[in-house]
Design a protein around this motif. Structure first.
Motif, PDB file in Angstrom:
ATOM      1  N   CYS A  91     -30.092 -24.779  36.712  1.00 33.73           N
ATOM      2  CA  CYS A  91     -31.325 -25.191  35.802  1.00 33.73           C
ATOM      3  C   CYS A  91     -31.668 -24.807  34.531  1.00 33.73           C
ATOM      4  CB  CYS A  91     -32.686 -24.778  36.637  1.00 33.73           C
ATOM      5  SG  CYS A  91     -33.061 -22.613  36.104  1.00 33.73           S
ATOM      6  N   GLY A  92     -30.486 -23.313  34.227  1.00 38.45           N
ATOM      7  CA  GLY A  92     -30.106 -23.318  33.139  1.00 38.45           C
ATOM      8  C   GLY A  92     -30.765 -22.129  32.820  1.00 38.45           C
ATOM      9  N   LEU A  93     -32.215 -21.877  33.650  1.00 39.47           N
ATOM     10  CA  LEU A  93     -32.476 -19.806  33.495  1.00 39.47           C
ATOM     11  C   LEU A  93     -31.268 -18.949  32.888  1.00 39.47           C
ATOM     12  CD1 LEU A  93     -34.720 -19.293  33.016  1.00 39.47           C
ATOM     13  CD2 LEU A  93     -35.066 -18.648  35.161  1.00 39.47           C
ATOM     14  N   LYS A  94     -31.396 -18.199  32.162  1.00 41.05           N
ATOM     15  CA  LYS A  94     -30.528 -16.881  32.427  1.00 41.05           C
ATOM     16  C   LYS A  94     -30.978 -15.928  32.694  1.00 41.05           C
ATOM     17  CE  LYS A  94     -28.118 -18.284  28.394  1.00 41.05           C
ATOM     18  NZ  LYS A  94     -27.652 -17.982  26.751  1.00 41.05           N
ATOM     19  N   VAL A  95     -31.245 -15.130  33.690  1.00 45.03           N
ATOM     20  CA  VAL A  95     -31.361 -14.464  33.949  1.00 45.03           C
ATOM     21  C   VAL A  95     -30.987 -12.787  34.036  1.00 45.03           C
ATOM     22  CG1 VAL A  95     -32.674 -15.918  36.296  1.00 45.03           C
ATOM     23  CG2 VAL A  95     -30.677 -15.026  36.464  1.00 45.03           C
ATOM     24  N   ALA A 122     -27.294 -19.442  44.685  1.00 48.95           N
ATOM     25  CA  ALA A 122     -26.355 -20.212  45.118  1.00 48.95           C
ATOM     26  C   ALA A 122     -25.409 -20.760  43.614  1.00 48.95           C
ATOM     27  CB  ALA A 122     -26.501 -20.897  45.789  1.00 48.95           C
ATOM     28  N   TYR A 123     -25.929 -20.562  42.627  1.00 49.98           N
ATOM     29  CA  TYR A 123     -25.599 -21.373  41.319  1.00 49.98           C
ATOM     30  C   TYR A 123     -25.757 -19.983  40.558  1.00 49.98           C
ATOM     31  CZ  TYR A 123     -27.938 -25.198  44.260  1.00 49.98           C
ATOM     32  OH  TYR A 123     -28.252 -26.688  44.871  1.00 49.98           O
ATOM     33  N   LEU A 124     -25.811 -19.304  40.535  1.00 49.75           N
ATOM     34  CA  LEU A 124     -25.768 -18.167  39.322  1.00 49.75           C
ATOM     35  C   LEU A 124     -24.715 -17.400  39.179  1.00 49.75           C
ATOM     36  CD1 LEU A 124     -28.322 -15.262  40.778  1.00 49.75           C
ATOM     37  CD2 LEU A 124     -28.380 -17.355  39.041  1.00 49.75           C
ATOM     38  N   LEU A 125     -23.807 -18.046  37.809  1.00 53.11           N
ATOM     39  CA  LEU A 125     -22.942 -17.667  37.050  1.00 53.11           C
ATOM     40  C   LEU A 125     -22.342 -16.346  36.338  1.00 53.11           C
ATOM     41  CD1 LEU A 125     -22.419 -21.806  35.763  1.00 53.11           C
ATOM     42  CD2 LEU A 125     -21.273 -20.400  38.438  1.00 53.11           C
ATOM     43  N   ASP A 126     -21.482 -16.111  36.317  1.00 57.31           N
ATOM     44  CA  ASP A 126     -21.808 -14.588  35.409  1.00 57.31           C
ATOM     45  C   ASP A 126     -21.050 -15.154  34.308  1.00 57.31           C
ATOM     46  OD1 ASP A 126     -20.841 -11.637  33.538  1.00 57.31           O
ATOM     47  OD2 ASP A 126     -19.728 -11.390  35.744  1.00 57.31           O
ATOM     48  N   LEU A 127     -21.529 -14.923  32.955  1.00 58.68           N
ATOM     49  CA  LEU A 127     -20.804 -15.742  31.744  1.00 58.68           C
ATOM     50  C   LEU A 127     -19.705 -14.408  30.887  1.00 58.68           C
ATOM     51  CD1 LEU A 127     -23.910 -17.042  29.777  1.00 58.68           C
ATOM     52  CD2 LEU A 127     -22.466 -18.374  31.826  1.00 58.68           C
ATOM     53  N   ASN A 128     -20.064 -13.083  31.368  1.00 61.90           N
ATOM     54  CA  ASN A 128     -18.590 -12.746  31.109  1.00 61.90           C
ATOM     55  C   ASN A 128     -17.443 -12.752  31.947  1.00 61.90           C
ATOM     56  OD1 ASN A 128     -20.643 -10.916  29.405  1.00 61.90           O
ATOM     57  ND2 ASN A 128     -20.766 -10.307  31.064  1.00 61.90           N
ATOM     58  N   ASN A 129     -17.319 -14.301  32.598  1.00 66.30           N
ATOM     59  CA  ASN A 129     -16.485 -14.374  33.994  1.00 66.30           C
ATOM     60  C   ASN A 129     -15.889 -15.745  32.453  1.00 66.30           C
ATOM     61  OD1 ASN A 129     -15.088 -16.249  35.080  1.00 66.30           O
ATOM     62  ND2 ASN A 129     -15.536 -14.582  37.273  1.00 66.30           N
ATOM     63  N   PRO A 130     -14.314 -15.441  32.143  1.00 64.51           N
ATOM     64  CA  PRO A 130     -14.417 -17.041  31.762  1.00 64.51           C
ATOM     65  C   PRO A 130     -14.388 -18.662  32.441  1.00 64.51           C
ATOM     66  CG  PRO A 130     -12.606 -15.224  31.066  1.00 64.51           C
ATOM     67  CD  PRO A 130     -13.417 -15.086  31.916  1.00 64.51           C
ATOM     68  N   MET A 131     -14.675 -18.448  33.514  1.00 64.33           N
ATOM     69  CA  MET A 131     -14.192 -18.796  34.072  1.00 64.33           C
ATOM     70  C   MET A 131     -15.653 -19.920  34.598  1.00 64.33           C
ATOM     71  SD  MET A 131     -12.928 -21.760  35.469  1.00 64.33           S
ATOM     72  CE  MET A 131     -12.188 -22.570  36.555  1.00 64.33           C
ATOM     73  N   CYS A 143     -32.183 -17.178  41.294  1.00 60.91           N
ATOM     74  CA  CYS A 143     -33.149 -17.790  39.992  1.00 60.91           C
ATOM     75  C   CYS A 143     -34.925 -17.983  41.234  1.00 60.91           C
ATOM     76  CB  CYS A 143     -32.470 -18.943  40.297  1.00 60.91           C
ATOM     77  SG  CYS A 143     -33.259 -19.986  39.170  1.00 60.91           S
ATOM     78  N   PRO A 144     -35.526 -17.033  39.647  1.00 58.91           N
ATOM     79  CA  PRO A 144     -36.281 -17.264  39.989  1.00 58.91           C
ATOM     80  C   PRO A 144     -37.528 -18.969  40.024  1.00 58.91           C
ATOM     81  CG  PRO A 144     -36.626 -16.580  37.777  1.00 58.91           C
ATOM     82  CD  PRO A 144     -35.187 -16.462  37.947  1.00 58.91           C
ATOM     83  N   VAL A 145     -36.487 -20.474  39.354  1.00 61.71           N
ATOM     84  CA  VAL A 145     -37.427 -20.706  39.612  1.00 61.71           C
ATOM     85  C   VAL A 145     -36.440 -22.166  41.117  1.00 61.71           C
ATOM     86  CG1 VAL A 145     -36.699 -23.530  38.548  1.00 61.71           C
ATOM     87  CG2 VAL A 145     -36.920 -21.259  37.255  1.00 61.71           C
TER      88      VAL A 145
END
Length: 69
Positions: A11-15, A28-37, A21-23
């Motif tokens: 959904c693109g929400l930043k948490v 399952a879809y959470l990405l750590d933006l500090n991780n380059p991949m 994800c509250p939405v």
């Protein structure tokens, strides 16, 4: 130490945390933006790379894929 940034790729929400994800109600879809991949995936880089690779397939391969599906 850098700030941890988490984004849901569905959904693109930043948490703030990786619990869920509250939405989407899942982690399952959470990405750590500090991780380059993960950042590459969140920015659409993976989708762009796959699309480009598919567009560059030889016509014979595209025809074979159409016949299989």
């Amino acid at each position: 130490m850098s700030e941890i940034k988490i984004q849901c790729s569905k959904c693109g929400l930043k948490v703030e945390n990786r619990t869920a994800c509250p939405v989407c109600k899942t982690d399952a879809y959470l990405l750590d933006l500090n991780n380059p991949m993960d950042a590459f995936i969140a920015n659409g880089g993976f989708d762009k790379a796959i699309t480009q690779a598919c567009e560059e397939l030889p016509e014979s391969v595209k025809q074979s894929l159409r016949e299989v599906s």
